[in-house]
Design an enzyme around this catalytic site. Structure first.
Site, PDB file in Angstrom:
ATOM      1  N   ALA A  56      28.848  10.456 -41.806  1.00 52.48           N
ATOM      2  CA  ALA A  56      29.003  11.352 -42.943  1.00 52.48           C
ATOM      3  C   ALA A  56      28.156  12.419 -43.041  1.00 52.48           C
ATOM      4  O   ALA A  56      27.897  13.033 -44.199  1.00 52.48           O
ATOM      5  CB  ALA A  56      28.955  10.499 -44.173  1.00 52.48           C
ATOM      6  N   GLY A  67      33.622  13.787 -41.900  1.00 50.04           N
ATOM      7  CA  GLY A  67      32.803  12.734 -42.786  1.00 50.04           C
ATOM      8  C   GLY A  67      32.096  13.269 -43.814  1.00 50.04           C
ATOM      9  O   GLY A  67      32.090  12.607 -45.011  1.00 50.04           O
ATOM     10  N   TYR A  78      37.503   6.908 -14.140  1.00 50.59           N
ATOM     11  CA  TYR A  78      37.106   7.235 -15.622  1.00 50.59           C
ATOM     12  C   TYR A  78      37.765   8.407 -15.970  1.00 50.59           C
ATOM     13  O   TYR A  78      37.513   9.371 -15.440  1.00 50.59           O
ATOM     14  CB  TYR A  78      35.385   7.257 -15.815  1.00 50.59           C
ATOM     15  CG  TYR A  78      35.109   7.538 -17.359  1.00 50.59           C
ATOM     16  CD1 TYR A  78      35.543   6.557 -18.165  1.00 50.59           C
ATOM     17  CD2 TYR A  78      34.750   8.681 -17.729  1.00 50.59           C
ATOM     18  CE1 TYR A  78      35.162   6.782 -19.754  1.00 50.59           C
ATOM     19  CE2 TYR A  78      34.221   8.992 -19.013  1.00 50.59           C
ATOM     20  CZ  TYR A  78      34.471   8.091 -20.012  1.00 50.59           C
ATOM     21  OH  TYR A  78      34.333   8.155 -21.169  1.00 50.59           O
TER      22      TYR A  78
HETATM   23  N1  LIG Z   1      37.844  17.352 -35.260  1.00 56.40           N
HETATM   24  C1  LIG Z   1      39.020  16.967 -35.085  1.00 56.40           C
HETATM   25  O1  LIG Z   1      39.806  17.907 -34.822  1.00 56.40           O
HETATM   26  C2  LIG Z   1      39.602  15.715 -35.062  1.00 56.40           C
HETATM   27  C3  LIG Z   1      40.703  15.468 -34.691  1.00 56.40           C
HETATM   28  C4  LIG Z   1      41.270  14.005 -34.657  1.00 56.40           C
HETATM   29  C5  LIG Z   1      40.193  12.924 -35.050  1.00 56.40           C
HETATM   30  N2  LIG Z   1      39.197  13.332 -35.332  1.00 56.40           N
HETATM   31  C6  LIG Z   1      38.287  12.304 -35.861  1.00 56.40           C
HETATM   32  O2  LIG Z   1      37.636  12.522 -36.889  1.00 56.40           O
HETATM   33  C7  LIG Z   1      36.260  11.977 -37.004  1.00 56.40           C
HETATM   34  C8  LIG Z   1      35.352  12.698 -37.301  1.00 56.40           C
HETATM   35  O3  LIG Z   1      35.149  13.634 -36.343  1.00 56.40           O
HETATM   36  P1  LIG Z   1      34.539  15.057 -36.861  1.00 56.40           P
HETATM   37  O4  LIG Z   1      35.415  16.084 -36.079  1.00 56.40           O
HETATM   38  O5  LIG Z   1      34.013  15.476 -37.963  1.00 56.40           O
HETATM   39  O6  LIG Z   1      33.278  15.192 -35.641  1.00 56.40           O
HETATM   40  P2  LIG Z   1      31.522  15.358 -35.868  1.00 56.40           P
HETATM   41  O7  LIG Z   1      31.610  16.733 -36.561  1.00 56.40           O
HETATM   42  O8  LIG Z   1      31.229  15.365 -34.445  1.00 56.40           O
HETATM   43  O9  LIG Z   1      31.105  14.290 -36.676  1.00 56.40           O
HETATM   44  C9  LIG Z   1      30.900  12.806 -36.130  1.00 56.40           C
HETATM   45  C10 LIG Z   1      30.137  11.915 -36.942  1.00 56.40           C
HETATM   46  O10 LIG Z   1      29.919  10.648 -36.441  1.00 56.40           O
HETATM   47  C11 LIG Z   1      28.739  10.572 -35.981  1.00 56.40           C
HETATM   48  N3  LIG Z   1      28.520   9.460 -35.026  1.00 56.40           N
HETATM   49  C12 LIG Z   1      28.905   9.639 -33.690  1.00 56.40           C
HETATM   50  N4  LIG Z   1      28.425   8.673 -32.871  1.00 56.40           N
HETATM   51  C13 LIG Z   1      27.856   7.712 -33.962  1.00 56.40           C
HETATM   52  C14 LIG Z   1      27.275   6.340 -33.918  1.00 56.40           C
HETATM   53  N5  LIG Z   1      26.738   5.948 -32.926  1.00 56.40           N
HETATM   54  N6  LIG Z   1      26.939   5.692 -34.819  1.00 56.40           N
HETATM   55  C15 LIG Z   1      27.318   6.397 -36.230  1.00 56.40           C
HETATM   56  N7  LIG Z   1      27.740   7.551 -36.351  1.00 56.40           N
HETATM   57  C16 LIG Z   1      28.000   8.206 -35.368  1.00 56.40           C
HETATM   58  C17 LIG Z   1      27.998  11.731 -35.840  1.00 56.40           C
HETATM   59  O11 LIG Z   1      26.803  11.456 -36.019  1.00 56.40           O
HETATM   60  P3  LIG Z   1      25.527  12.651 -35.448  1.00 56.40           P
HETATM   61  O12 LIG Z   1      25.538  14.028 -36.325  1.00 56.40           O
HETATM   62  O13 LIG Z   1      24.401  11.995 -35.369  1.00 56.40           O
HETATM   63  O14 LIG Z   1      26.038  12.932 -34.093  1.00 56.40           O
HETATM   64  C18 LIG Z   1      28.792  12.530 -36.991  1.00 56.40           C
HETATM   65  O15 LIG Z   1      28.291  12.265 -38.235  1.00 56.40           O
HETATM   66  C19 LIG Z   1      36.142  11.291 -35.740  1.00 56.40           C
HETATM   67  O16 LIG Z   1      36.504  10.042 -35.805  1.00 56.40           O
HETATM   68  C20 LIG Z   1      36.984  11.933 -34.870  1.00 56.40           C
HETATM   69  O17 LIG Z   1      37.502  11.260 -33.674  1.00 56.40           O
HETATM   70  C21 LIG Z   1      38.643  14.597 -35.347  1.00 56.40           C
END
Ligand SMILES: NC(=O)c1ccc[n+]([C@@H]2O[C@H](COP(=O)([O-])OP(=O)(O)OC[C@H]3O[C@@H](n4cnc5c(N)ncnc54)[C@H](OP(=O)(O)O)[C@@H]3O)[C@@H](O)[C@H]2O)c1
Length: 307
Positions: A23, A28, A170
């Site tokens: 968050a 988030g 991978y």
């Molecule tokens: N952006 C898109 O277009 C998109 C599309 C489809 C789905 N999603 C999904 O939406 C969700 C949020 O993504 P977002 O786009 O907002 O990405 P983001 O801005 O990169 O945020 C991801 C968040 O997850 C945290 N995180 C990463 N690794 C972690 C860990 N090991 N333990 C706890 N927290 C962790 C990050 O913390 P740090 O700041 O410390 O790295 C950050 O707060 C994800 O599940 C992603 O797969 C996003």
């Protein structure tokens, strides 16, 4: 784009305790801020407490009466998931909404502390363990919900058993998609679990469309990063819009569990129920995934829940 469903449609959330994983930024952060604005007590579950505190300060500066707490959770390490739950249960006695949002799109092959491919481990397994360990509180809290965040990209993949460590061939994108599909299967399977046990808890999956966030910045090659970011800039939406499907899944009172919510125009738009997960969902695959996840995480969901 004019939306028919916005944060103004969210009713007051006073009295609810909400956990949002990941968050401190992105979707988030936006989700947590809006739920705090609506008077929920929001726990920012973050892997970097410093970043979490900055996020909290930002929310408080926008909404001075917001009730926000920051707690350490690293989904890359199942021991910290256990510690988070112990600490949470020491502080809070209810849990209305658990939003399993945190995620990575990893650049290169990496393993979690527990030896699983990192995207599968962080995006899915960590949340599987977290939910299982919080189950008693969710059951105790009336009308509680678990929200799982999937992705458009998962609509074209499948879960491959026996290949959770990424040690064979991978492919980063394939593993990301598989981890997100696993979250979506989990949401459906969890709803069956709640229904079979006649529990008053809902499990709902959702996807945010495409959002301009940091998640695309992890690719190792600078060229790939530049191309992806350009594409996202062109077709993606701001985080406010992409948080809406999560917020709808978390708060809409007409939902009954097992739904999949996403933007009406694939990448953006009003949150609406989508059929695609029902088409993708294979009960026996989801059950197998559940069984191996219990084993991998050492977290058992009791077959019959005693209330
Ligand atoms: N952006 C898109 O277009 C998109 C599309 C489809 C789905 N999603 C999904 O939406 C969700 C949020 O993504 P977002 O786009 O907002 O990405 P983001 O801005 O990169 O945020 C991801 C968040 O997850 C945290 N995180 C990463 N690794 C972690 C860990 N090991 N333990 C706890 N927290 C962790 C990050 O913390 P740090 O700041 O410390 O790295 C950050 O707060 C994800 O599940 C992603 O797969 C996003």
């Amino acid at each position: 784009m004019t939306l028919n469903w916005t944060k103004d449609d969210i009713q007051d959330q006073s009295g609810k305790v909400v956990i949002v994983t990941g968050a401190n930024r992105g979707i988030g952060f936006e989700t947590a801020q809006i739920l705090a604005e609506k008077n929920a007590t929001v726990i920012l579950a973050v892997r970097d407490l410093h970043k979490g505190r900055i996020a909290k300060e930002k929310i408080i500066s926008n909404f001075p009466n917001a009730k926000v707490d920051v707690m350490y959770l690293d989904l890359n390490d199942l021991a910290t998931v256990n510690n988070f739950v112990d600490e949470f249960k020491g502080k809070y006695h209810s849990l209305s909404i658990l939003i399993n949002n945190a995620g990575i799109m990893s650049p290169k092959q990496q393993l979690t502390k527990n030896g699983f491919e990192s995207q599968f481990g962080v995006n899915y397994l960590g949340h599987f363990a977290l939910t299982g360990l919080l189950l008693d509180l969710l059951i105790k809290t009336s009308n509680s919900r678990v929200i799982s965040v999937g992705s458009l990209i998962a609509h074209k993949t499948k879960v491959e058993f026996g290949h959770f460590k990424g040690t064979k061939k991978y492919n980063m994108a394939k593993f990301y998609a598989q981890s997100k599909l696993a979250c979506m299967y989990f949401a459906k399977q969890l709803q069956s679990y709640f229904t079979d046990n006649r529990l008053n808890v809902l499990s709902i999956a959702c996807h945010p469309g495409i959002a301009k966030t940091n998640i695309f910045n992890r690719q190792s090659s600078r060229a790939k990063r530049a191309i992806t970011n350009l594409g996202v800039k062109l077709i993606g939406q701001e985080t406010q819009g992409s948080a809406l499907p999560i917020l709808f899944a978390a708060t809409d009172e007409t939902l009954t569990g097992g739904e999949y919510i996403g933007p009406s125009n694939r990448r953006k738009g009003d949150p609406k129920k989508l059929d695609i997960l029902d088409q993708l969902y294979k009960k026996h695959v989801a059950q197998n995934l559940w069984d191996v996840s219990e084993m991998f995480c050492g977290v058992k969901y009791p077959l019959k829940v005693k209330i």
